[in-house]
Design an enzyme around this catalytic site. Structure first.
Site, PDB file in Angstrom:
ATOM      1  N   LYS A  48       0.808  -1.237   0.000  1.00 53.00           N
ATOM      2  CA  LYS A  48       0.000   0.000   0.000  1.00 53.00           C
ATOM      3  C   LYS A  48       0.835   1.279   0.000  1.00 53.00           C
ATOM      4  O   LYS A  48       0.394   2.333   0.460  1.00 53.00           O
ATOM      5  CB  LYS A  48      -0.990   0.045   1.182  1.00 53.00           C
ATOM      6  CG  LYS A  48      -1.778  -1.206   1.453  1.00 53.00           C
ATOM      7  CD  LYS A  48      -2.201  -1.950   0.236  1.00 53.00           C
ATOM      8  CE  LYS A  48      -3.271  -1.292  -0.587  1.00 53.00           C
ATOM      9  NZ  LYS A  48      -3.497  -2.076  -1.854  1.00 53.00           N
ATOM     10  N   SER A  49       2.049   1.177  -0.530  1.00 52.92           N
ATOM     11  CA  SER A  49       2.937   2.343  -0.560  1.00 52.92           C
ATOM     12  C   SER A  49       3.059   2.957  -1.950  1.00 52.92           C
ATOM     13  O   SER A  49       3.830   3.899  -2.142  1.00 52.92           O
ATOM     14  CB  SER A  49       4.340   1.933  -0.088  1.00 52.92           C
ATOM     15  OG  SER A  49       4.279   1.427   1.219  1.00 52.92           O
ATOM     16  N   GLY A  50       2.321   2.429  -2.924  1.00 55.95           N
ATOM     17  CA  GLY A  50       2.406   2.960  -4.278  1.00 55.95           C
ATOM     18  C   GLY A  50       2.970   1.956  -5.280  1.00 55.95           C
ATOM     19  O   GLY A  50       3.433   2.341  -6.360  1.00 55.95           O
ATOM     20  N   THR A  51       2.885   0.672  -4.933  1.00 55.45           N
ATOM     21  CA  THR A  51       3.424  -0.394  -5.784  1.00 55.45           C
ATOM     22  C   THR A  51       2.782  -0.403  -7.173  1.00 55.45           C
ATOM     23  O   THR A  51       3.489  -0.501  -8.189  1.00 55.45           O
ATOM     24  CB  THR A  51       3.142  -1.773  -5.138  1.00 55.45           C
ATOM     25  OG1 THR A  51       3.181  -1.639  -3.726  1.00 55.45           O
ATOM     26  CG2 THR A  51       4.111  -2.818  -5.619  1.00 55.45           C
ATOM     27  N   THR A  52       1.454  -0.317  -7.204  1.00 55.31           N
ATOM     28  CA  THR A  52       0.723  -0.402  -8.472  1.00 55.31           C
ATOM     29  C   THR A  52       1.192   0.711  -9.415  1.00 55.31           C
ATOM     30  O   THR A  52       1.442   0.484 -10.606  1.00 55.31           O
ATOM     31  CB  THR A  52      -0.799  -0.257  -8.204  1.00 55.31           C
ATOM     32  OG1 THR A  52      -1.152  -1.126  -7.135  1.00 55.31           O
ATOM     33  CG2 THR A  52      -1.610  -0.577  -9.439  1.00 55.31           C
ATOM     34  N   TRP A  53       1.324   1.894  -8.871  1.00 50.90           N
ATOM     35  CA  TRP A  53       1.743   3.063  -9.660  1.00 50.90           C
ATOM     36  C   TRP A  53       3.173   2.878 -10.177  1.00 50.90           C
ATOM     37  O   TRP A  53       3.453   3.089 -11.359  1.00 50.90           O
ATOM     38  CB  TRP A  53       1.643   4.302  -8.758  1.00 50.90           C
ATOM     39  CG  TRP A  53       1.823   5.615  -9.447  1.00 50.90           C
ATOM     40  CD1 TRP A  53       1.822   5.839 -10.800  1.00 50.90           C
ATOM     41  CD2 TRP A  53       2.016   6.881  -8.820  1.00 50.90           C
ATOM     42  NE1 TRP A  53       1.986   7.166 -11.041  1.00 50.90           N
ATOM     43  CE2 TRP A  53       2.112   7.826  -9.845  1.00 50.90           C
ATOM     44  CE3 TRP A  53       2.110   7.298  -7.495  1.00 50.90           C
ATOM     45  CZ2 TRP A  53       2.305   9.181  -9.591  1.00 50.90           C
ATOM     46  CZ3 TRP A  53       2.284   8.640  -7.228  1.00 50.90           C
ATOM     47  CH2 TRP A  53       2.390   9.578  -8.264  1.00 50.90           C
ATOM     48  N   HIS A 110       6.834  -8.070  -1.881  1.00 50.78           N
ATOM     49  CA  HIS A 110       6.804  -7.177  -0.717  1.00 50.78           C
ATOM     50  C   HIS A 110       7.789  -7.636   0.348  1.00 50.78           C
ATOM     51  O   HIS A 110       7.778  -7.107   1.464  1.00 50.78           O
ATOM     52  CB  HIS A 110       5.399  -7.138  -0.107  1.00 50.78           C
ATOM     53  CG  HIS A 110       4.393  -6.409  -0.945  1.00 50.78           C
ATOM     54  ND1 HIS A 110       4.625  -5.157  -1.460  1.00 50.78           N
ATOM     55  CD2 HIS A 110       3.144  -6.757  -1.357  1.00 50.78           C
ATOM     56  CE1 HIS A 110       3.566  -4.760  -2.149  1.00 50.78           C
ATOM     57  NE2 HIS A 110       2.659  -5.713  -2.108  1.00 50.78           N
ATOM     58  N   ARG A 267      -7.907   3.470  -4.726  1.00 52.94           N
ATOM     59  CA  ARG A 267      -8.917   3.984  -3.800  1.00 52.94           C
ATOM     60  C   ARG A 267      -8.985   5.484  -3.973  1.00 52.94           C
ATOM     61  O   ARG A 267      -9.720   5.987  -4.794  1.00 52.94           O
ATOM     62  CB  ARG A 267      -8.580   3.549  -2.360  1.00 52.94           C
ATOM     63  CG  ARG A 267      -9.717   3.704  -1.374  1.00 52.94           C
ATOM     64  CD  ARG A 267      -9.289   3.275   0.020  1.00 52.94           C
ATOM     65  NE  ARG A 267      -8.172   4.087   0.494  1.00 52.94           N
ATOM     66  CZ  ARG A 267      -8.290   5.205   1.206  1.00 52.94           C
ATOM     67  NH1 ARG A 267      -9.489   5.634   1.547  1.00 52.94           N
ATOM     68  NH2 ARG A 267      -7.231   5.896   1.585  1.00 52.94           N
TER      69      ARG A 267
HETATM   70  P1  A3P Z   1      -5.033   4.835  -1.144  1.00 55.30           P
HETATM   71  O1  A3P Z   1      -5.678   3.629  -0.539  1.00 55.30           O
HETATM   72  O2  A3P Z   1      -4.500   5.778  -0.102  1.00 55.30           O
HETATM   73  O3  A3P Z   1      -5.875   5.523  -2.139  1.00 55.30           O
HETATM   74  P2  A3P Z   1      -0.222  -0.383  -3.569  1.00 55.30           P
HETATM   75  O4  A3P Z   1      -0.231  -0.192  -5.031  1.00 55.30           O
HETATM   76  O5  A3P Z   1       1.160  -0.447  -2.982  1.00 55.30           O
HETATM   77  O6  A3P Z   1      -1.116  -1.501  -3.154  1.00 55.30           O
HETATM   78  O7  A3P Z   1      -0.810   0.946  -2.938  1.00 55.30           O
HETATM   79  C1  A3P Z   1      -2.154   1.304  -3.147  1.00 55.30           C
HETATM   80  C2  A3P Z   1      -2.293   2.793  -2.930  1.00 55.30           C
HETATM   81  O8  A3P Z   1      -1.764   3.486  -4.072  1.00 55.30           O
HETATM   82  C3  A3P Z   1      -3.748   3.191  -2.823  1.00 55.30           C
HETATM   83  O9  A3P Z   1      -3.754   4.329  -1.958  1.00 55.30           O
HETATM   84  C4  A3P Z   1      -4.082   3.554  -4.259  1.00 55.30           C
HETATM   85  O10 A3P Z   1      -5.198   4.373  -4.396  1.00 55.30           O
HETATM   86  C5  A3P Z   1      -2.803   4.254  -4.688  1.00 55.30           C
HETATM   87  N1  A3P Z   1      -2.599   4.244  -6.155  1.00 55.30           N
HETATM   88  C6  A3P Z   1      -2.834   3.234  -7.015  1.00 55.30           C
HETATM   89  N2  A3P Z   1      -2.529   3.604  -8.272  1.00 55.30           N
HETATM   90  C7  A3P Z   1      -2.101   4.880  -8.216  1.00 55.30           C
HETATM   91  C8  A3P Z   1      -1.664   5.831  -9.193  1.00 55.30           C
HETATM   92  N3  A3P Z   1      -1.619   5.528 -10.480  1.00 55.30           N
HETATM   93  N4  A3P Z   1      -1.282   7.054  -8.765  1.00 55.30           N
HETATM   94  C9  A3P Z   1      -1.324   7.375  -7.452  1.00 55.30           C
HETATM   95  N5  A3P Z   1      -1.741   6.525  -6.485  1.00 55.30           N
HETATM   96  C10 A3P Z   1      -2.126   5.296  -6.854  1.00 55.30           C
END
Ligand code: A3P
Length: 305
Positions: A48-53, A110, A267
């Site tokens: 949940k630190s921005g992995t997807t991005w 992770h 989210r």
């Molecule tokens: P929030 O729940 O605070 O919105 P991970 O990818 O590590 O699982 O982290 C998920 C968090 O990154 C979520 O945060 C999600 O909304 C946010 N996120 C996913 N894709 C993103 C993007 N393209 N740009 C910025 N934040 C993103």
């Protein structure tokens, strides 16, 4: 020992970290059997630190010469399909999928630095690590985890999640040790370990994406910069773009026995949502722990509670 963890993960403490039970078999298998290649690139993070991005950005940077942006795989595939989570793939018994990937591979886990398979370090593979304000990580994790819970389980109240997070009893926790291991590695070997903060990515996407491309060995040429290619990468990987795509609205992720939809990775996508979930006392407590844990490291995280 099997101690109480975040439902439904039942984390197990393994070499100082709480590893989700369902990820443990894959972790052990990966530690023993994963074969690194020198040109592998790792996208690593605490959950949940921005992995997807970061997955999307790294993948878009590496493949930008292969695909036009209007026909890019990220328009049809979730970033987690483009950049697989290796331990979870091993947990599913599908290690051959990882072995069959053509080089250069972008891979993810992770796991903390101390639990990575040794060949990643001995081959000097490049690593990109992203971290985030622990207060926002906790909020994001709480939503994500309650979304995952099995039907028979009650959602965890936020105050309980807060307590457990502060004790480090959360998936891949404690977060501070996780972050510190990679931070120290990035100080020792800056040419191999790039350490990023989610908040910096939000504030200065242009600078970070250029830095990322350089580090990866795929720098933007002056022509590309003039033609706005950096901006196109940022746009393709943006929260708004990714959440507008059908694949991320309705698609499913393959994880063993967790009913997970692609939209669970998106989210709010910003900084500071902790303000809507924590009292200032809770925020101060978490910030204090962060400060104490990181003291003397030269790294700061969170703050301003
Ligand atoms: P929030 O729940 O605070 O919105 P991970 O990818 O590590 O699982 O982290 C998920 C968090 O990154 C979520 O945060 C999600 O909304 C946010 N996120 C996913 N894709 C993103 C993007 N393209 N740009 C910025 N934040 C993103």
């Amino acid at each position: 020992p099997l101690e109480e963890g975040w439902a439904p993960m039942r984390n197990r403490k393994y070499q100082g970290f709480w590893i989700p039970q369902r990820a443990l078999t894959g972790t052990l298998d990966m530690q023993q059997n994963f074969k690194a290649r020198p040109d592998d690139l790792w996208v690593l993070s605490y959950p949940k630190s921005g992995t997807t991005w970061l997955k999307a950005l790294a993948y878009a940077i590496m493949t930008r010469a292969q695909y036009p942006f209007h026909h890019h795989p990220l328009l049809r595939q979730n970033p987690h399909e483009c950049v697989p989570m290796v331990d979870r793939t091993y947990s599913r018994g599908q290690a051959p999928e990882i072995e069959a990937m053509p080089s250069p591979r972008i891979l993810n886990t992770h796991l903390p630095c101390s639990l990575l398979p040794h060949t990643i370090k001995s081959l000097d593979c490049k690593v990109i690590y992203v971290c985030r304000d622990p207060k926002d990580v906790l909020v994001s994790l709480w939503y994500f985890n309650n979304g995952l819970r099995l039907q028979s389980m009650e959602p965890i109240p936020f105050t309980k999640a807060f307590e457990m997070f502060c004790e480090g009893n959360c998936p891949y926790g404690p977060i501070w040790e996780h972050v510190l291991e990679y931070w120290e590695e990035s100080q020792r070997r800056p040419e191999k370990v790039l350490f990023l903060k989610y908040e910096e990515m939000l504030e200065e996407p242009l600078r970070i994406v250029k830095r990322l491309a350089e580090f990866m060995g795929y720098p933007f040429s002056p022509e590309e910069e003039k033609e706005g290619v950096v901006e196109e990468v940022i746009e393709l990987c943006s929260f708004d773009k990714l959440t507008s795509l059908e694949v991320n609205k309705t698609g499913k992720v393959l994880l063993p026995s967790i009913p997970l939809t692609n939209n669970s990775f998106f989210r709010k996508g910003g900084a500071g949502d902790w303000r809507n979930h924590m009292s200032s006392e809770m925020a101060r407590k978490l910030d204090r722990i962060t400060e104490q844990k990181l003291e003397g490291s030269g790294l700061t995280l969170g703050g301003v509670a």
